[in-house]
Design a protein around this motif. Structure first.
Motif, mmCIF file in Angstrom:
data_model
loop_
_atom_site.group_PDB
_atom_site.id
_atom_site.type_symbol
_atom_site.label_atom_id
_atom_site.label_comp_id
_atom_site.label_asym_id
_atom_site.label_seq_id
_atom_site.Cartn_x
_atom_site.Cartn_y
_atom_site.Cartn_z
ATOM 1 N N LYS A 14 -0.848 1.184 -14.349
ATOM 2 C CA LYS A 14 -0.653 2.282 -15.306
ATOM 3 C C LYS A 14 0.639 3.012 -14.979
ATOM 4 O O LYS A 14 0.893 3.397 -13.828
ATOM 5 C CB LYS A 14 -1.834 3.256 -15.262
ATOM 6 C CG LYS A 14 -1.751 4.365 -16.304
ATOM 7 C CD LYS A 14 -2.946 5.296 -16.241
ATOM 8 C CE LYS A 14 -4.201 4.597 -16.727
ATOM 9 N NZ LYS A 14 -5.343 5.548 -16.845
ATOM 10 N N THR A 15 1.469 3.220 -16.015
ATOM 11 C CA THR A 15 2.788 3.826 -15.814
ATOM 12 C C THR A 15 2.984 5.012 -16.743
ATOM 13 O O THR A 15 2.182 5.274 -17.636
ATOM 14 C CB THR A 15 3.904 2.795 -16.085
ATOM 15 O OG1 THR A 15 3.942 2.505 -17.497
ATOM 16 C CG2 THR A 15 3.659 1.515 -15.315
ATOM 17 N N ARG A 16 4.061 5.691 -16.519
ATOM 18 C CA ARG A 16 4.468 6.753 -17.440
ATOM 19 C C ARG A 16 4.854 6.121 -18.774
ATOM 20 O O ARG A 16 5.326 4.980 -18.800
ATOM 21 C CB ARG A 16 5.645 7.551 -16.876
ATOM 22 C CG ARG A 16 5.330 8.295 -15.584
ATOM 23 C CD ARG A 16 6.564 9.009 -15.059
ATOM 24 N NE ARG A 16 6.303 9.615 -13.765
ATOM 25 C CZ ARG A 16 5.817 10.846 -13.604
ATOM 26 N NH1 ARG A 16 5.564 11.581 -14.670
ATOM 27 N NH2 ARG A 16 5.603 11.333 -12.406
ATOM 28 N N PRO A 17 4.667 6.832 -19.889
ATOM 29 C CA PRO A 17 4.988 6.255 -21.198
ATOM 30 C C PRO A 17 6.452 5.857 -21.297
ATOM 31 O O PRO A 17 7.344 6.608 -20.910
ATOM 32 C CB PRO A 17 4.640 7.380 -22.183
ATOM 33 C CG PRO A 17 4.619 8.630 -21.373
ATOM 34 C CD PRO A 17 4.176 8.224 -20.004
ATOM 35 N N GLY A 18 6.671 4.651 -21.792
ATOM 36 C CA GLY A 18 8.022 4.148 -21.979
ATOM 37 C C GLY A 18 8.630 3.513 -20.740
ATOM 38 O O GLY A 18 9.748 2.986 -20.803
#
Length: 328
Positions: free
Chosen positions: A284-288
């Protein structure tokens, strides 16, 4: 000469009336009798226009005040506070530009509506002062409005779609979106068109009324997905351990640590192909930021698997996974 015209108007003896005041100044009965048209009505019309202009000016200043971001754009404009906010603060300066443009566009619409309503009412008041019957004018305006509505259906559709998109904050400046015919990073959002630039640098101008669905990869969080191919003879359990250790070490350091929200997760065998098997890993990552994390993790796990002695499957290069990223 018509004897009625030679009669002395009775109003010249009524103190406090315009007729009386004009007669006292000019001593002309005709001017005194026409004082209502020559003096009173023009003054009323000027006052109506002045009041309308002042009301419009005050409302526009109020709209400017509530649509201007404060604290260098970090504080949400008052105009947007009652509306749903989907832009994550994780995007930094991009959020500032997104909020500024969103507030500016909605404020522009409110200004246009304000000018139309205020000056429309003032115009009707002026016509009423001139003794013009407004009924036929209103009926004619309704017919003209219907005709223009039929003739400009696409423009109205674009405008309404743009308004709903702004209010609902479906996407904004800096978001990575897929709208079917085109996909890329949003550069500008307007009431009629949305401008985005794809990965090849091509700028697309999309009419808001033609957007049937939007896939936004920049809201909430994103998932970086890496499919790692292995040969049939590979020890899957050992490969899972190697992948997890390599990915955890990679995301613990800079620059990935700033973009990763949760530890990587190795899901296991995702697919069996004629060439070999594929093991899927997600993070899971930060958006974009999913694509940046994907590329970095893919390079790290390739090196780790090669060092551990794993061979790529026949006809495949290690790390050639589909590399898709999805926003949730």
């Amino acid at each position: 000469m018509n004897p009625l015209l030679s009669e002395t108007p009775a109003c010249i003896n009524e103190q406090g009336t315009w007729c009386y005041q004009v007669f006292q100044i000019t001593h002309n009965e005709w001017l005194a009798a026409s004082a209502g048209w020559l003096v009173a009505k023009p003054i009323k019309i000027v006052l109506i226009l002045i009041v309308a202009f002042l009301i419009r000016l005050l409302i526009r200043k109020l709209i400017d005040r509530i649509s201007t971001p404060r604290n260098n754009g970090r504080k949400l404009p008052a105009l947007l506070r009652p509306l749903r906010e989907r832009a994550p603060d994780l995007l930094g300066a991009t959020v500032t530009e997104r909020r500024r443009q969103r507030a500016k566009t909605i404020g522009s619409v409110l200004k246009s509506v304000t000018s139309f309503i205020v000056f429309g009412l003032a115009f009707m008041q002026v016509l009423a002062e001139l003794g013009i019957n407004l009924g036929p004018i209103i009926a004619s305006a309704g017919i003209v409005g219907v005709a223009l509505g039929f003739g400009a259906q696409n423009l109205v559709k674009d405008f309404l779609s743009g308004m709903f998109m702004m209010v609902e904050d479906q996407y904004g400046v800096g978001d990575v979106i897929d709208i079917g015919e085109a996909s890329g990073t949003v550069e500008a959002v307007g009431l009629r068109i949305t401008t985005l630039r794809d990965m090849k640098g091509t700028v697309w101008y999309v009419r808001n009324g033609e957007v049937l669905r939007v896939g936004n990869s920049s809201q909430g969080y994103a998932n970086a997905v890496i499919d790692v191919p292995l040969s049939y003879t590979a020890d899957v359990d050992r490969a899972v351990v190697v992948l997890k250790d390599a990915a955890s070490a990679a995301v613990a350091g800079e620059p990935l640590s700033a973009n990763v929200l949760e530890p990587p997760e190795v899901l296991g065998v995702e697919k069996v192909t004629p060439e070999g098997i594929e093991i899927r890993m997600t993070v899971k990552t930060r958006p974009g930021k999913q694509w940046t994390v994907q590329r970095a993790l893919r390079a790290s796990v390739i090196a780790a698997l090669e060092e551990a002695g794993f061979e790529p499957p026949l006809g495949r290069f290690l790390g050639q996974g589909n590399g898709t990223g999805t926003a949730q």
